[in-house]
Scaffold this active site. Sequence first.
Site, PDB file in Angstrom:
ATOM      1  CG  HIS A 103      -2.013   0.993   1.138  1.00 43.33           C
ATOM      2  ND1 HIS A 103      -1.812   2.324   1.418  1.00 43.33           N
ATOM      3  CD2 HIS A 103      -3.305   0.880   0.747  1.00 43.33           C
ATOM      4  CE1 HIS A 103      -2.945   2.976   1.214  1.00 43.33           C
ATOM      5  NE2 HIS A 103      -3.864   2.125   0.811  1.00 43.33           N
ATOM      6  CD  GLU A 178      -5.324   1.937  -3.231  1.00 49.03           C
ATOM      7  OE1 GLU A 178      -6.516   1.935  -2.937  1.00 49.03           O
ATOM      8  OE2 GLU A 178      -4.425   1.914  -2.374  1.00 49.03           O
TER       9      GLU A 178
HETATM   10  O1  LIG Z   1      -6.038   3.749   0.228  1.00 50.21           O
HETATM   11  C1  LIG Z   1      -7.158   3.428  -0.120  1.00 50.21           C
HETATM   12  C2  LIG Z   1      -7.567   2.019  -0.166  1.00 50.21           C
HETATM   13  O2  LIG Z   1      -6.521   1.218   0.169  1.00 50.21           O
HETATM   14  C3  LIG Z   1      -8.148   4.429  -0.526  1.00 50.21           C
HETATM   15  O3  LIG Z   1      -8.369   5.299   0.527  1.00 50.21           O
HETATM   16  P1  LIG Z   1      -9.348   6.522   0.339  1.00 50.21           P
HETATM   17  O4  LIG Z   1     -10.508   6.039  -0.498  1.00 50.21           O
HETATM   18  O5  LIG Z   1      -9.733   6.904   1.714  1.00 50.21           O
HETATM   19  O6  LIG Z   1      -8.601   7.588  -0.417  1.00 50.21           O
END
Ligand SMILES: O=C(CO)COP(=O)(O)O
Length: 259
Positions: A103, A178
């Site tokens: 992450h 992400e």
């Molecule tokens: O990091 C995330 C999922 O792992 C996303 O977080 P947010 O949707 O709070 O930005």
Amino acid sequence: MKPPILPKRLVGVNLKMYFDAPSTTAYITAIAKFVAPPASISTGIFILPSYPCLASASDLLDMTPQVILGAQNCHAEDSGAYTGEISPLMLKQVGCRIVCLGHAERRRAPFNETDEVVATKAEAVVRNGMIPLVCIGEKSRSGIMSEGVGIAVRECSPQVMSVLRAVPGDAPIIFAYEPVWAIGAQEPASADHVLAVVKSLKQLIGTVEERADVRILYGGSAKPGTWGTLKEGVDGLFLGRFAHDVGNFERVVREVEES
Ligand SMILES: O=C(CO)COP(=O)(O)O
């Protein structure tokens, strides 16, 4: 090639370190309720609570196998002198089926996890019969769309490749794209950007090997309404804050189910 075991689409939520134990119990109980029969949901649903709640979450989900329990991280070794670390073997033993790795909040300081570390952990997760959910994403945003896509693909490619090299070809892998700049923001990244990056990454994976069981989800301020803009090219959503309200989580699952 073996038939895929991952559902076509997945929606999951990362509780990070936001929830305490009682609110985790309440949240999981509410999710178990809306996915239980007579509801018939084909979307894979996963939830990643904090470590101290995993065993109780597993008990709560005992009668709801549709909900996949996962952990937010793990160590690469199954056992040994690693005080404070979490064994992937024990995660499997308490009922986890997915482990989130790499992450953005772990790739940056103070944890500074490298692609190599993440790949080694992915191998450990697969070795223990679980599915790695590997987060990838570029650090900064470019104002120019075509430039931003190029930057993202260049930064994500080694993150993807290191995991593909480490994990046996018949093992399922979930990637969560992400963009780091879209995590914790008000709005997700634009659909044009996400779709272009995910398309390139799927092409990259396709040129390296024929892996039936790969999914690429989008995460980063995703919320109700986000799926409609991404459904043509993305395999699901990895949610954070905007799904901490169970009603919102259910809304997103319904959007995915109905598309
Ligand atoms: O990091 C995330 C999922 O792992 C996303 O977080 P947010 O949707 O709070 O930005």
